[in-house]
Design a protein around this motif. Sequence first.
Motif, PDB file in Angstrom:
ATOM      1  N   TYR A   1      84.410  51.548  45.000  1.00  0.00           N
ATOM      2  CA  TYR A   1      85.019  52.625  45.784  1.00  0.00           C
ATOM      3  C   TYR A   1      86.273  53.146  45.073  1.00  0.00           C
ATOM      4  O   TYR A   1      87.021  52.380  44.456  1.00  0.00           O
ATOM      5  CB  TYR A   1      85.404  52.131  47.168  1.00  0.00           C
ATOM      6  CG  TYR A   1      84.228  51.730  48.032  1.00  0.00           C
ATOM      7  CD1 TYR A   1      83.037  52.464  48.023  1.00  0.00           C
ATOM      8  CD2 TYR A   1      84.292  50.627  48.867  1.00  0.00           C
ATOM      9  CE1 TYR A   1      81.961  52.109  48.808  1.00  0.00           C
ATOM     10  CE2 TYR A   1      83.228  50.256  49.671  1.00  0.00           C
ATOM     11  CZ  TYR A   1      82.056  51.004  49.626  1.00  0.00           C
ATOM     12  OH  TYR A   1      80.999  50.642  50.409  1.00  0.00           O
ATOM     13  N   GLU A   2      86.484  54.443  45.186  1.00  0.00           N
ATOM     14  CA  GLU A   2      87.646  55.070  44.559  1.00  0.00           C
ATOM     15  C   GLU A   2      88.936  54.557  45.192  1.00  0.00           C
ATOM     16  O   GLU A   2      89.057  54.462  46.418  1.00  0.00           O
ATOM     17  CB  GLU A   2      87.572  56.587  44.738  1.00  0.00           C
ATOM     18  CG  GLU A   2      88.764  57.333  44.161  1.00  0.00           C
ATOM     19  CD  GLU A   2      88.752  58.810  44.523  1.00  0.00           C
ATOM     20  OE1 GLU A   2      89.681  59.519  44.089  1.00  0.00           O
ATOM     21  OE2 GLU A   2      87.824  59.236  45.251  1.00  0.00           O
ATOM     22  N   LYS A   3      89.909  54.230  44.343  1.00  0.00           N
ATOM     23  CA  LYS A   3      91.209  53.804  44.844  1.00  0.00           C
ATOM     24  C   LYS A   3      92.097  55.017  45.055  1.00  0.00           C
ATOM     25  O   LYS A   3      92.273  55.828  44.151  1.00  0.00           O
ATOM     26  CB  LYS A   3      91.867  52.821  43.863  1.00  0.00           C
ATOM     27  CG  LYS A   3      91.269  51.429  43.884  1.00  0.00           C
ATOM     28  CD  LYS A   3      92.102  50.458  43.081  1.00  0.00           C
ATOM     29  CE  LYS A   3      91.558  49.046  43.203  1.00  0.00           C
ATOM     30  NZ  LYS A   3      92.395  48.064  42.480  1.00  0.00           N
ATOM     31  N   ARG A   4      92.632  55.093  46.255  1.00  0.00           N
ATOM     32  CA  ARG A   4      93.536  56.189  46.604  1.00  0.00           C
ATOM     33  C   ARG A   4      94.744  55.609  47.327  1.00  0.00           C
ATOM     34  O   ARG A   4      94.683  54.484  47.846  1.00  0.00           O
ATOM     35  CB  ARG A   4      92.805  57.196  47.501  1.00  0.00           C
ATOM     36  CG  ARG A   4      91.710  57.955  46.751  1.00  0.00           C
ATOM     37  CD  ARG A   4      90.594  58.405  47.658  1.00  0.00           C
ATOM     38  NE  ARG A   4      91.046  59.217  48.783  1.00  0.00           N
ATOM     39  CZ  ARG A   4      90.257  59.602  49.784  1.00  0.00           C
ATOM     40  NH1 ARG A   4      88.979  59.237  49.797  1.00  0.00           N
ATOM     41  NH2 ARG A   4      90.718  60.333  50.761  1.00  0.00           N
ATOM     42  N   PRO A   5      95.849  56.321  47.373  1.00  0.00           N
ATOM     43  CA  PRO A   5      97.024  55.793  48.079  1.00  0.00           C
ATOM     44  C   PRO A   5      96.669  55.465  49.529  1.00  0.00           C
ATOM     45  O   PRO A   5      95.907  56.184  50.172  1.00  0.00           O
ATOM     46  CB  PRO A   5      98.030  56.940  47.994  1.00  0.00           C
ATOM     47  CG  PRO A   5      97.598  57.749  46.823  1.00  0.00           C
ATOM     48  CD  PRO A   5      96.105  57.648  46.780  1.00  0.00           C
TER      49      PRO A   5
ATOM     50  N   ASP B   1      96.410  58.000  52.423  1.00  0.00           N
ATOM     51  CA  ASP B   1      95.256  58.843  52.705  1.00  0.00           C
ATOM     52  C   ASP B   1      94.475  58.351  53.915  1.00  0.00           C
ATOM     53  O   ASP B   1      93.658  59.094  54.474  1.00  0.00           O
ATOM     54  CB  ASP B   1      94.316  58.884  51.486  1.00  0.00           C
ATOM     55  CG  ASP B   1      94.898  59.731  50.357  1.00  0.00           C
ATOM     56  OD1 ASP B   1      96.010  60.262  50.529  1.00  0.00           O
ATOM     57  OD2 ASP B   1      94.241  59.845  49.306  1.00  0.00           O
TER      58      ASP B   1
ATOM     59  N   ASP C   1     102.203  54.260  49.125  1.00  0.00           N
ATOM     60  CA  ASP C   1     101.745  54.682  47.798  1.00  0.00           C
ATOM     61  C   ASP C   1     100.825  53.658  47.130  1.00  0.00           C
ATOM     62  O   ASP C   1     100.209  53.944  46.100  1.00  0.00           O
ATOM     63  CB  ASP C   1     102.955  54.923  46.877  1.00  0.00           C
ATOM     64  CG  ASP C   1     103.629  56.256  47.177  1.00  0.00           C
ATOM     65  OD1 ASP C   1     102.985  57.124  47.794  1.00  0.00           O
ATOM     66  OD2 ASP C   1     104.809  56.405  46.803  1.00  0.00           O
TER      67      ASP C   1
ATOM     68  N   PRO D   1      97.746  51.785  45.951  1.00  0.00           N
ATOM     69  CA  PRO D   1      96.342  52.207  45.902  1.00  0.00           C
ATOM     70  C   PRO D   1      95.439  51.226  46.649  1.00  0.00           C
ATOM     71  O   PRO D   1      95.586  50.006  46.525  1.00  0.00           O
ATOM     72  CB  PRO D   1      96.034  52.226  44.401  1.00  0.00           C
ATOM     73  CG  PRO D   1      97.017  51.277  43.798  1.00  0.00           C
ATOM     74  CD  PRO D   1      98.251  51.369  44.634  1.00  0.00           C
TER      75      PRO D   1
ATOM     76  N   LEU E   1      89.035  53.100  49.188  1.00  0.00           N
ATOM     77  CA  LEU E   1      88.614  53.726  50.446  1.00  0.00           C
ATOM     78  C   LEU E   1      87.104  53.933  50.440  1.00  0.00           C
ATOM     79  O   LEU E   1      86.556  54.678  49.619  1.00  0.00           O
ATOM     80  CB  LEU E   1      89.332  55.066  50.648  1.00  0.00           C
ATOM     81  CG  LEU E   1      90.862  54.987  50.812  1.00  0.00           C
ATOM     82  CD1 LEU E   1      91.439  56.366  51.096  1.00  0.00           C
ATOM     83  CD2 LEU E   1      91.231  54.018  51.927  1.00  0.00           C
TER      84      LEU E   1
END
Length: 434
Positions: free
Chosen positions: A6-10, A13, A144, A146, A149
Amino acid sequence: MSEPLYEKRPLRDAVERHTGGGTPPRQVASYWKGNIPWASVKDFPEQEGVICDTEEHISSTGLHASASNLIPEKTPLVCTRMAVGRAALPVIPVAINQDVKALFPAPGVSAEYLLKLMQHIRPLAEGKAVGSTVKGIRIQDYLDIPAPLAPQNAQPVIAQILCTLDDAISKTNTIINKLKAIKQGLQHDLLTRGIGANGELRPPQSEAPQLYKESSLGWIPRDWSAQSLGDVAESLVDGPFGSNLKTAHYVEDPGVRVVRLQNIQQGEYDDSERAFIASKHAASLARNRVTAGDVLIASLGDDNYPIGRACCYPLELPDAINKADCFRLRAGDYCRNTFVMLFLNGAGARKQVRQYEQGVTMKRINLGNLRRIMIAVPSIVEQDLIIQRMNSVKAQLNISDLQLTKLRNEKIGLMNDLLTGHVRVTPLLETTTP
């Protein structure tokens, strides 16, 4: 080809908004002891992330007279000071103090899923904490961090799987707490009433006074005797004279084990910390030899680790030497070591030890006073029955403890697999799709 993680985002989000809290003035009594739970860091459990109640409560006037905020139930909370990153989900509305932040999930993100993400990133939050004495993290820096998600349709399934595991952990914890209470109550009854000829606990003295007699320990069963620890011991020694076991004397294994204060827990020998001395040095300390089944007694203690706490040296461990501050006892022919250990960990012995303890910060009992501790001694046959009853409850506790450890390890692995996407819940989604 395996699917990408899965893409890591802050983390922000997954968060719509956040809010903090505060503390009502302590000097205003009317602000406290109200009916509003007030959460601080001490209310966050180390393992299971659920808050059912809080140690302190405030009044509605206290809430409005401070920067505290009333947070709706099932809103994820995180500690941003001291236990940085520790997260929990309250099952009731709670007010929060300044060391706690409430994170409101973004649309489409469940509170349970957000909580699992927060628990997953805790090590990263701890790594970002700053401060010399007390560490903390700014909420903006926390948001912030990561986090992986998952797609929105997978989030509820991930949360449900992990919550199911949390429920199993919680139920196992409840069983353990009940068994601990049973063990404590049973130990008290066995050490004061014993087991009668019918194989059951004797009735209390108030119900069957003819079965008891007065002694220096109070009422004890008529056929028991009250004797000093010095009298029941075949051998009772303290650590080497002059505390001559110092850091410089320790060697790497192989060597002879040294029993230290931290090894002695109430009823259990903690083998997680080991120390050794050379065989030649141990030979000069033959008086302090510890063998399987010996009773080990702590001469130092505090509120968390009481003086006089005792355990038996495990049967499977090789002989050792007891260090200063650790007494070693071997009972005589008419008393079992294990029974002595049980009695020393009971309320009757605890009360006596407090009368003899010395010191201010670290309490201590010396060998002379330890010998004066009185112990109620049944027959060998009855001692064996008492030990069997206690071992039965202990065995149940051990099974539950192992189950709890297994569940917690499973949770660690499953959280990492499901939250990062190493393991997908796609098959489960397909079975639940109409």
